[in-house]
Design a protein around this motif. Sequence first.
Motif, PDB file in Angstrom:
ATOM      1  N   LEU A   3       0.833  -1.194   0.000  1.00 17.98           N
ATOM      2  CA  LEU A   3       0.000   0.000   0.000  1.00 17.98           C
ATOM      3  C   LEU A   3       0.875   1.255   0.000  1.00 17.98           C
ATOM      4  O   LEU A   3       1.929   1.284   0.636  1.00 17.98           O
ATOM      5  CB  LEU A   3      -0.903   0.021   1.228  1.00 17.98           C
ATOM      6  CG  LEU A   3      -1.985  -1.060   1.305  1.00 17.98           C
ATOM      7  CD1 LEU A   3      -2.560  -1.125   2.718  1.00 17.98           C
ATOM      8  CD2 LEU A   3      -3.090  -0.791   0.292  1.00 17.98           C
ATOM      9  N   GLU A   4       0.425   2.273  -0.691  1.00 21.67           N
ATOM     10  CA  GLU A   4       1.167   3.541  -0.705  1.00 21.67           C
ATOM     11  C   GLU A   4       0.883   4.300   0.586  1.00 21.67           C
ATOM     12  O   GLU A   4      -0.274   4.449   0.993  1.00 21.67           O
ATOM     13  CB  GLU A   4       0.770   4.384  -1.908  1.00 21.67           C
ATOM     14  CG  GLU A   4       1.607   5.653  -2.051  1.00 21.67           C
ATOM     15  CD  GLU A   4       1.314   6.411  -3.332  1.00 21.67           C
ATOM     16  OE1 GLU A   4       1.947   7.462  -3.555  1.00 21.67           O
ATOM     17  OE2 GLU A   4       0.447   5.958  -4.094  1.00 21.67           O
ATOM     18  N   LEU A   5       1.942   4.774   1.232  1.00 25.02           N
ATOM     19  CA  LEU A   5       1.812   5.487   2.495  1.00 25.02           C
ATOM     20  C   LEU A   5       1.731   6.988   2.256  1.00 25.02           C
ATOM     21  O   LEU A   5       2.537   7.559   1.522  1.00 25.02           O
ATOM     22  CB  LEU A   5       3.007   5.176   3.399  1.00 25.02           C
ATOM     23  CG  LEU A   5       3.065   5.917   4.744  1.00 25.02           C
ATOM     24  CD1 LEU A   5       1.857   5.570   5.613  1.00 25.02           C
ATOM     25  CD2 LEU A   5       4.361   5.599   5.475  1.00 25.02           C
ATOM     26  N   HIS A   6       0.761   7.621   2.917  1.00 27.97           N
ATOM     27  CA  HIS A   6       0.608   9.083   2.878  1.00 27.97           C
ATOM     28  C   HIS A   6       0.578   9.573   4.318  1.00 27.97           C
ATOM     29  O   HIS A   6      -0.265   9.146   5.114  1.00 27.97           O
ATOM     30  CB  HIS A   6      -0.684   9.478   2.169  1.00 27.97           C
ATOM     31  CG  HIS A   6      -0.811   8.922   0.788  1.00 27.97           C
ATOM     32  ND1 HIS A   6      -0.236   9.510  -0.316  1.00 27.97           N
ATOM     33  CD2 HIS A   6      -1.428   7.793   0.349  1.00 27.97           C
ATOM     34  CE1 HIS A   6      -0.510   8.788  -1.393  1.00 27.97           C
ATOM     35  NE2 HIS A   6      -1.224   7.741  -1.020  1.00 27.97           N
ATOM     36  N   ALA A   7       1.486  10.459   4.677  1.00 28.60           N
ATOM     37  CA  ALA A   7       1.609  10.917   6.055  1.00 28.60           C
ATOM     38  C   ALA A   7       1.676  12.438   6.112  1.00 28.60           C
ATOM     39  O   ALA A   7       2.076  13.090   5.141  1.00 28.60           O
ATOM     40  CB  ALA A   7       2.855  10.309   6.700  1.00 28.60           C
ATOM     41  N   PRO A   8       1.284  13.027   7.254  1.00 30.77           N
ATOM     42  CA  PRO A   8       1.252  14.487   7.368  1.00 30.77           C
ATOM     43  C   PRO A   8       2.550  15.195   7.024  1.00 30.77           C
ATOM     44  O   PRO A   8       2.522  16.332   6.559  1.00 30.77           O
ATOM     45  CB  PRO A   8       0.864  14.704   8.830  1.00 30.77           C
ATOM     46  CG  PRO A   8       0.034  13.518   9.160  1.00 30.77           C
ATOM     47  CD  PRO A   8       0.682  12.377   8.426  1.00 30.77           C
ATOM     48  N   LYS A   9       3.690  14.557   7.239  1.00 25.22           N
ATOM     49  CA  LYS A   9       4.959  15.224   6.954  1.00 25.22           C
ATOM     50  C   LYS A   9       5.425  15.020   5.511  1.00 25.22           C
ATOM     51  O   LYS A   9       6.471  15.549   5.125  1.00 25.22           O
ATOM     52  CB  LYS A   9       6.029  14.737   7.929  1.00 25.22           C
ATOM     53  CG  LYS A   9       5.769  15.197   9.364  1.00 25.22           C
ATOM     54  CD  LYS A   9       6.902  14.803  10.293  1.00 25.22           C
ATOM     55  CE  LYS A   9       6.638  15.295  11.714  1.00 25.22           C
ATOM     56  NZ  LYS A   9       7.726  14.934  12.652  1.00 25.22           N
ATOM     57  N   HIS A  10       4.663  14.271   4.722  1.00 25.93           N
ATOM     58  CA  HIS A  10       5.034  14.073   3.325  1.00 25.93           C
ATOM     59  C   HIS A  10       4.736  15.336   2.515  1.00 25.93           C
ATOM     60  O   HIS A  10       3.762  16.045   2.798  1.00 25.93           O
ATOM     61  CB  HIS A  10       4.265  12.895   2.724  1.00 25.93           C
ATOM     62  CG  HIS A  10       4.714  11.569   3.252  1.00 25.93           C
ATOM     63  ND1 HIS A  10       4.195  10.374   2.797  1.00 25.93           N
ATOM     64  CD2 HIS A  10       5.633  11.237   4.194  1.00 25.93           C
ATOM     65  CE1 HIS A  10       4.777   9.372   3.434  1.00 25.93           C
ATOM     66  NE2 HIS A  10       5.645   9.872   4.290  1.00 25.93           N
ATOM     67  N   PRO A  11       5.542  15.635   1.498  1.00 26.64           N
ATOM     68  CA  PRO A  11       5.295  16.804   0.652  1.00 26.64           C
ATOM     69  C   PRO A  11       3.901  16.758   0.028  1.00 26.64           C
ATOM     70  O   PRO A  11       3.469  15.719  -0.479  1.00 26.64           O
ATOM     71  CB  PRO A  11       6.379  16.690  -0.427  1.00 26.64           C
ATOM     72  CG  PRO A  11       7.465  15.878   0.205  1.00 26.64           C
ATOM     73  CD  PRO A  11       6.774  14.904   1.108  1.00 26.64           C
ATOM     74  N   GLY A  12       3.196  17.867   0.099  1.00 27.66           N
ATOM     75  CA  GLY A  12       1.887  17.964  -0.522  1.00 27.66           C
ATOM     76  C   GLY A  12       0.734  17.481   0.335  1.00 27.66           C
ATOM     77  O   GLY A  12      -0.430  17.680  -0.029  1.00 27.66           O
ATOM     78  N   PHE A  13       1.036  16.862   1.480  1.00 25.26           N
ATOM     79  CA  PHE A  13      -0.039  16.396   2.358  1.00 25.26           C
ATOM     80  C   PHE A  13      -0.636  17.604   3.083  1.00 25.26           C
ATOM     81  O   PHE A  13       0.090  18.437   3.623  1.00 25.26           O
ATOM     82  CB  PHE A  13       0.501  15.391   3.374  1.00 25.26           C
ATOM     83  CG  PHE A  13      -0.569  14.587   4.074  1.00 25.26           C
ATOM     84  CD1 PHE A  13      -0.914  13.342   3.606  1.00 25.26           C
ATOM     85  CD2 PHE A  13      -1.228  15.080   5.196  1.00 25.26           C
ATOM     86  CE1 PHE A  13      -1.887  12.577   4.241  1.00 25.26           C
ATOM     87  CE2 PHE A  13      -2.207  14.340   5.839  1.00 25.26           C
ATOM     88  CZ  PHE A  13      -2.538  13.085   5.358  1.00 25.26           C
ATOM     89  N   PRO A  14      -1.973  17.733   3.127  1.00 28.12           N
ATOM     90  CA  PRO A  14      -2.582  18.908   3.783  1.00 28.12           C
ATOM     91  C   PRO A  14      -2.221  18.967   5.265  1.00 28.12           C
ATOM     92  O   PRO A  14      -2.005  17.937   5.910  1.00 28.12           O
ATOM     93  CB  PRO A  14      -4.090  18.658   3.610  1.00 28.12           C
ATOM     94  CG  PRO A  14      -4.202  17.677   2.496  1.00 28.12           C
ATOM     95  CD  PRO A  14      -2.973  16.825   2.556  1.00 28.12           C
ATOM     96  N   ARG A  15      -2.176  20.166   5.801  1.00 32.39           N
ATOM     97  CA  ARG A  15      -1.951  20.305   7.239  1.00 32.39           C
ATOM     98  C   ARG A  15      -3.155  19.748   7.979  1.00 32.39           C
ATOM     99  O   ARG A  15      -4.302  19.926   7.575  1.00 32.39           O
ATOM    100  CB  ARG A  15      -1.736  21.771   7.609  1.00 32.39           C
ATOM    101  CG  ARG A  15      -0.485  22.374   7.007  1.00 32.39           C
ATOM    102  CD  ARG A  15      -0.140  23.696   7.659  1.00 32.39           C
ATOM    103  NE  ARG A  15       0.262  23.513   9.053  1.00 32.39           N
ATOM    104  CZ  ARG A  15       0.619  24.505   9.862  1.00 32.39           C
ATOM    105  NH1 ARG A  15       0.618  25.752   9.406  1.00 32.39           N
ATOM    106  NH2 ARG A  15       0.971  24.277  11.098  1.00 32.39           N
ATOM    107  N   GLU A  16      -2.884  19.051   9.080  1.00 33.70           N
ATOM    108  CA  GLU A  16      -3.956  18.373   9.790  1.00 33.70           C
ATOM    109  C   GLU A  16      -5.005  19.343  10.337  1.00 33.70           C
ATOM    110  O   GLU A  16      -6.188  19.009  10.393  1.00 33.70           O
ATOM    111  CB  GLU A  16      -3.367  17.529  10.913  1.00 33.70           C
ATOM    112  CG  GLU A  16      -2.529  16.369  10.407  1.00 33.70           C
ATOM    113  CD  GLU A  16      -1.919  15.568  11.528  1.00 33.70           C
ATOM    114  OE1 GLU A  16      -0.732  15.790  11.814  1.00 33.70           O
ATOM    115  OE2 GLU A  16      -2.617  14.741  12.124  1.00 33.70           O
TER     116      GLU A  16
END
Length: 243
Positions: free
Chosen positions: A36-49
């Motif tokens: 599965l592809e991981l998407h996390a808050p600190k990744h580039p382009g991830f919206p601020r929580e």
Amino acid sequence: MASTGGVKNYYVFTTHKAASRFIDALMRDIAIGTGLELHAPKHPGFPREKELERDPSKLTVTGLIGTLRYAFMPLDWEDSHIMLHLRDPRDVLVSLYFSHKYSHRRSSEGFNPSSDSLNELDKGIDNYVMFRAPQYLERYNFYIENMLGKENVTFSRYEDMVMDFEGWLPRFLEPYPLRNRKGFIAKQMKKRAAQFELDGSEDVTAHKRKAVPGDHKEKLEPATIEALNKMFAGPLASLKYEV
């Protein structure tokens, strides 16, 4: 891409000071173990929580998503699986004080407290815990009202992870489509179990300061504990924490 059995996304929600950095690291391995592809808050382009709290529609990625430390309902939550990992809120607040007072680096994009917050912090632990408590009460109430007990939600407790990592790990991993579950669990035990060999020692300057459950009983005045017990009576009962 691993088969997900019809699950659209896998979300992990928690709160600050519930070993979220450890969960972050575990999720990186889960991504490898599932494909599965991981998407996390600190990744580039991830919206601020904080933005996602106001507008969940800004989250458009798919795969393994988290660790999310702010409460909101993903628009596709009914077609997804949610892992809800929480800690006794009284211990969370105590740990938050020590983190903000001694170990947390300030940054414009992360921990950047206002002058009012810094003033409250300087007044001591009991004052700061009560200052921050309403924010965490709101977050816990949201999780309990919207997620806890739902069919597609797995509930995980920090205390179980810390005190019985060997028993906790398979339960936490159960929802994820791991390609070699037995081998993955064995590898994680070898890699991470030593982190939970706790002796009760404490380093106030470290991110992992103490970790032993029940720390609020040692650090807070009885009147503060009583006030928190009343304030968090609902969440403590729902999450089966002793008062």
